[in-house]
Design a protein around this motif. Structure first.
Motif, PDB file in Angstrom:
ATOM      1  N   THR A 261       8.917  -5.864  10.676  1.00 17.60           N
ATOM      2  CA  THR A 261       7.787  -5.351  11.456  1.00 17.60           C
ATOM      3  C   THR A 261       6.654  -4.906  10.552  1.00 17.60           C
ATOM      4  OG1 THR A 261       9.212  -4.693  13.296  1.00 17.60           O
ATOM      5  CG2 THR A 261       7.068  -3.590  13.129  1.00 17.60           C
ATOM      6  N   VAL A 262       6.972  -4.110   9.533  1.00 17.43           N
ATOM      7  CA  VAL A 262       5.898  -3.615   8.660  1.00 17.43           C
ATOM      8  C   VAL A 262       5.350  -4.722   7.761  1.00 17.43           C
ATOM      9  CG1 VAL A 262       6.623  -1.205   8.777  1.00 17.43           C
ATOM     10  CG2 VAL A 262       7.424  -2.622   6.897  1.00 17.43           C
ATOM     11  N   TYR A 263       6.199  -5.678   7.366  1.00 14.26           N
ATOM     12  CA  TYR A 263       5.695  -6.820   6.601  1.00 14.26           C
ATOM     13  C   TYR A 263       4.705  -7.627   7.444  1.00 14.26           C
ATOM     14  CZ  TYR A 263       5.402 -11.047   3.834  1.00 14.26           C
ATOM     15  OH  TYR A 263       4.910 -12.116   3.115  1.00 14.26           O
ATOM     16  N   SER A 264       5.026  -7.835   8.701  1.00 11.64           N
ATOM     17  CA  SER A 264       4.119  -8.552   9.603  1.00 11.64           C
ATOM     18  C   SER A 264       2.783  -7.820   9.738  1.00 11.64           C
ATOM     19  CB  SER A 264       4.755  -8.738  10.982  1.00 11.64           C
ATOM     20  OG  SER A 264       5.865  -9.593  10.888  1.00 11.64           O
ATOM     21  N   ASP A 265       2.830  -6.497   9.803  1.00  8.38           N
ATOM     22  CA  ASP A 265       1.597  -5.707   9.852  1.00  8.38           C
ATOM     23  C   ASP A 265       0.825  -5.826   8.544  1.00  8.38           C
ATOM     24  OD1 ASP A 265       2.336  -4.852  12.391  1.00  8.38           O
ATOM     25  OD2 ASP A 265       3.047  -2.888  11.706  1.00  8.38           O
ATOM     26  N   ALA A 266       1.541  -5.747   7.416  1.00  9.36           N
ATOM     27  CA  ALA A 266       0.901  -5.770   6.096  1.00  9.36           C
ATOM     28  C   ALA A 266       0.258  -7.114   5.784  1.00  9.36           C
ATOM     29  CB  ALA A 266       1.918  -5.413   5.020  1.00  9.36           C
ATOM     30  N   ILE A 267       0.866  -8.222   6.213  1.00  7.93           N
ATOM     31  CA  ILE A 267       0.319  -9.540   5.868  1.00  7.93           C
ATOM     32  C   ILE A 267      -0.934  -9.860   6.674  1.00  7.93           C
ATOM     33  CG2 ILE A 267       1.630 -11.022   7.457  1.00  7.93           C
ATOM     34  CD1 ILE A 267       2.091 -12.846   4.910  1.00  7.93           C
TER      35      ILE A 267
ATOM     36  N   PRO B 267      -0.538  -5.330  -0.317  1.00  9.37           N
ATOM     37  CA  PRO B 267       0.727  -5.166  -1.037  1.00  9.37           C
ATOM     38  C   PRO B 267       1.137  -3.706  -1.223  1.00  9.37           C
ATOM     39  CG  PRO B 267      -0.968  -6.065  -2.483  1.00  9.37           C
ATOM     40  CD  PRO B 267      -1.553  -5.979  -1.118  1.00  9.37           C
ATOM     41  N   SER B 268       0.221  -2.775  -1.008  1.00  9.20           N
ATOM     42  CA  SER B 268       0.574  -1.358  -1.123  1.00  9.20           C
ATOM     43  C   SER B 268       0.708  -0.696   0.250  1.00  9.20           C
ATOM     44  CB  SER B 268      -0.459  -0.617  -1.979  1.00  9.20           C
ATOM     45  OG  SER B 268      -1.737  -0.696  -1.381  1.00  9.20           O
ATOM     46  N   TYR B 269       0.940  -1.504   1.276  1.00 10.11           N
ATOM     47  CA  TYR B 269       1.105  -0.996   2.639  1.00 10.11           C
ATOM     48  C   TYR B 269       2.169   0.099   2.628  1.00 10.11           C
ATOM     49  CZ  TYR B 269       1.047  -1.386   7.745  1.00 10.11           C
ATOM     50  OH  TYR B 269       0.896  -1.137   9.086  1.00 10.11           O
ATOM     51  N   PRO B 270       1.824   1.316   3.037  1.00 10.37           N
ATOM     52  CA  PRO B 270       2.718   2.459   2.840  1.00 10.37           C
ATOM     53  C   PRO B 270       4.071   2.375   3.542  1.00 10.37           C
ATOM     54  CG  PRO B 270       0.774   3.095   4.120  1.00 10.37           C
ATOM     55  CD  PRO B 270       0.575   1.683   3.673  1.00 10.37           C
TER      56      PRO B 270
END
Length: 146
Positions: free
Chosen positions: A26-32, A37-40
Motif C-alpha cells: 500500500t505505501v509503496y503504491s502511494d510512494a511510486i 524514495p524517502s516516503y516516511p
C-alpha cells in the motif's frame, strides 16, 4: 495459524506478518505515484533488505523522471514460520499482478514501459521486540513466473 497475538501500538509496524506485507504494498503504491524514495511510511512496514529494495526501486523511478500509475493486485499466503528464530519470522509467497500498473514520464513525454502481469514474489517478515511485524526481505521474479 496466527503469526502473532500481540497488538502493537498504532505508531509501530503491523499487527501480523500478512498485515506488514499488505501495508508495504500500500505505501509503496502511494510512494511510486510521487515518486519518493524517502516516503516516511515505507519504514513502518519494511526494514533491512526489503526497505533497501523499495528505496532503490523508487530512487530509480525518480532518477528516470518516471511516475507509477495504476493498481497492483496481491494475494499473499503464509508458506512457513520460524517462531524460535531471533527474531521470529514468517515466510510468504505471492503472485503479484502488475498488469494494471505502469510507469509513465512525469513530464508527460513518451515512455514505453515493459508490460506487467503475474509475478512471483517471496518475502520474509520479522516480528520485532514490540510485537509488531516488518517485511525484512522481499524479492520479485520475472513477469509470468506464477
Amino acid at each position: 495459524m496466527s503469526p502473532s497475538l500481540v497488538t502493537p501500538p498504532p505508531s509501530a509496524g503491523a499487527a501480523t506478518a500478512l498485515d506488514a506485507y499488505r501495508g508495504m504494498w500500500t505505501v509503496y503504491s502511494d510512494a511510486i505515484r510521487i515518486p519518493d524514495p524517502s516516503y516516511p511510511d515505507l519504514a513502518r512496514y519494511a526494514q533491512d533488505d526489503a526497505l533497501d529494495v523499495l528505496v532503490k526501486g523508487l530512487a530509480s523511478v525518480q532518477d528516470n523522471g518516471l511516475v507509477g500509475q495504476g493498481e497492483v493486485t496481491i494475494a499473499p499466503s503464509v508458506t512457513g514460520a520460524d517462531p524460535s528464530s531471533t527474531p521470529p519470522t514468517v515466510t510468504l509467497e505471492d503472485c503479484v499482478d502488475t498488469a494494471k500498473s505502469h510507469l509513465v514520464k512525469k513530464d508527460g513525454s513518451g515512455y514505453q514501459d515493459t508490460p506487467g502481469g503475474p509475478t512471483r514474489a517471496t518475502a520474509t517478515v520479522s516480528r520485532l521486540s514490540d510485537g509488531s511485524w516488518k517485511v525484512s526481505s522481499f524479492a520479485l521474479f520475472a513477469v509470468g513466473s506464477c
